[in-house]
Design a protein around this motif. Sequence first.
Motif, PDB file in Angstrom:
ATOM      1  N   LEU A  57       0.824  -1.196   0.000  1.00 10.20           N
ATOM      2  CA  LEU A  57       0.000   0.000   0.000  1.00 10.20           C
ATOM      3  C   LEU A  57       0.868   1.261   0.000  1.00 10.20           C
ATOM      4  O   LEU A  57       1.945   1.300   0.599  1.00 10.20           O
ATOM      5  CB  LEU A  57      -0.932   0.009   1.225  1.00 10.20           C
ATOM      6  N   ASP A  91      -3.082   5.290   0.303  1.00 12.30           N
ATOM      7  CA  ASP A  91      -4.088   4.234   0.461  1.00 12.30           C
ATOM      8  C   ASP A  91      -4.464   3.977   1.923  1.00 12.30           C
ATOM      9  O   ASP A  91      -5.548   3.434   2.189  1.00 12.30           O
ATOM     10  CB  ASP A  91      -3.563   2.937  -0.152  1.00 12.30           C
ATOM     11  N   PHE A 104     -10.932   4.220   2.205  1.00 15.00           N
ATOM     12  CA  PHE A 104     -11.239   3.436   1.004  1.00 15.00           C
ATOM     13  C   PHE A 104     -11.777   2.058   1.422  1.00 15.00           C
ATOM     14  O   PHE A 104     -11.119   1.345   2.199  1.00 15.00           O
ATOM     15  CB  PHE A 104     -10.003   3.283   0.103  1.00 15.00           C
ATOM     16  N   ILE A 115      -9.535  -1.019   0.539  1.00 12.55           N
ATOM     17  CA  ILE A 115      -8.423  -1.215   1.466  1.00 12.55           C
ATOM     18  C   ILE A 115      -8.924  -1.906   2.734  1.00 12.55           C
ATOM     19  O   ILE A 115      -8.288  -2.820   3.273  1.00 12.55           O
ATOM     20  CB  ILE A 115      -7.756   0.125   1.804  1.00 12.55           C
TER      21      ILE A 115
END
Length: 343
Positions: free
Chosen positions: A226, A230, A259, A262
């Motif tokens: 990531l 993110d 997100f 994620i």
Amino acid sequence: MFKRKEREAPRKLTEFFRLAEGRKIQDGAGAGSRSASSTAQTNNNPTPSSGESHINDNPLSSSPFCSPVKQKRRIGEGGGNEDEAEAAGNEMDESSTQAEQLDAFPTSGQPIIDTTMKEMLQTLRGALQSDMAMFMNNTKREISAISNRVEYVENKMEEFTLAHNELVDAHFEVEDEIRAMRLKMADVEDRARRNNVKFRGIPETVKPAEITTYLQKLMMTVLPSLSPADITIDRAHRLPKPSFLPEQLPRDVIARIHFYHIKDQLMRFARQHPSLPDPYAGIALYADLSQATLSARHNLVPITKILRNNKILYKWGFPAKLLVEMNNESHAITSIEKGLDLL
């Protein structure tokens, strides 16, 4: 009722004879007094009038078997004392219909012939029929009143039954609507929490201002691919400790991952790896769900155990249900009964 009337017939006949005997005694006493008065008047007036001579000379005037009605008529015809006639008339007017009927019958001193007995029995029969007719009319009126009341109550009960059935149907409809609304609310609440993750086991030594940084480092350790963008966390804070958790266990931390994909990767890693890498080995991750969804999933725990023991893949759906694939077919399990039938 008819048997009681039959038992009363001889008693009424006896009463007729008793009244007739009493009338005889009264007539005899009245005749004696009138005879004494007539004797006194004869001594005082040697030349009586034609009317008085007619009354005294008539042997039926003092007869105990002569009816009071006839005596009243003879007194009036003889032109005697007007006061006595008026008093006798008042007494006769006060007599009942039954006494007048008895005057026509012979007393105990006279023989009873068949015709007289027949008339007495017919009179008794008429009295009984009159009583029975009166009783039947009263009974019919009472039955009619009761019938009207029963009909009214039946109509009211029919109305109450229809109203009750309508209320029952409306109750079931409202229950279905409430159940659907609860499921919808639970689904809306779960969708609002879908980006949230609960972390259990983070030490209390981590300060509230350091929680976001601590969680970003944990995410970089679990998912090293990531980027810093993110691992954006909108907010994070501790939750009150539930009563069922041990006292020494630190409070949970809830965080909203910016997100959703994620967050989904993070939860998938947690399911595949029971223990996180160091230094986060003692931390567990949980989805943030509404209380209604948690209760529904708790009811399906026996089914999830069977699925895990048989190595059958499943996932949770919304509203709370199990999505299972068996024999290339998808099945939705919403209750224990349906799950047991499927398995």
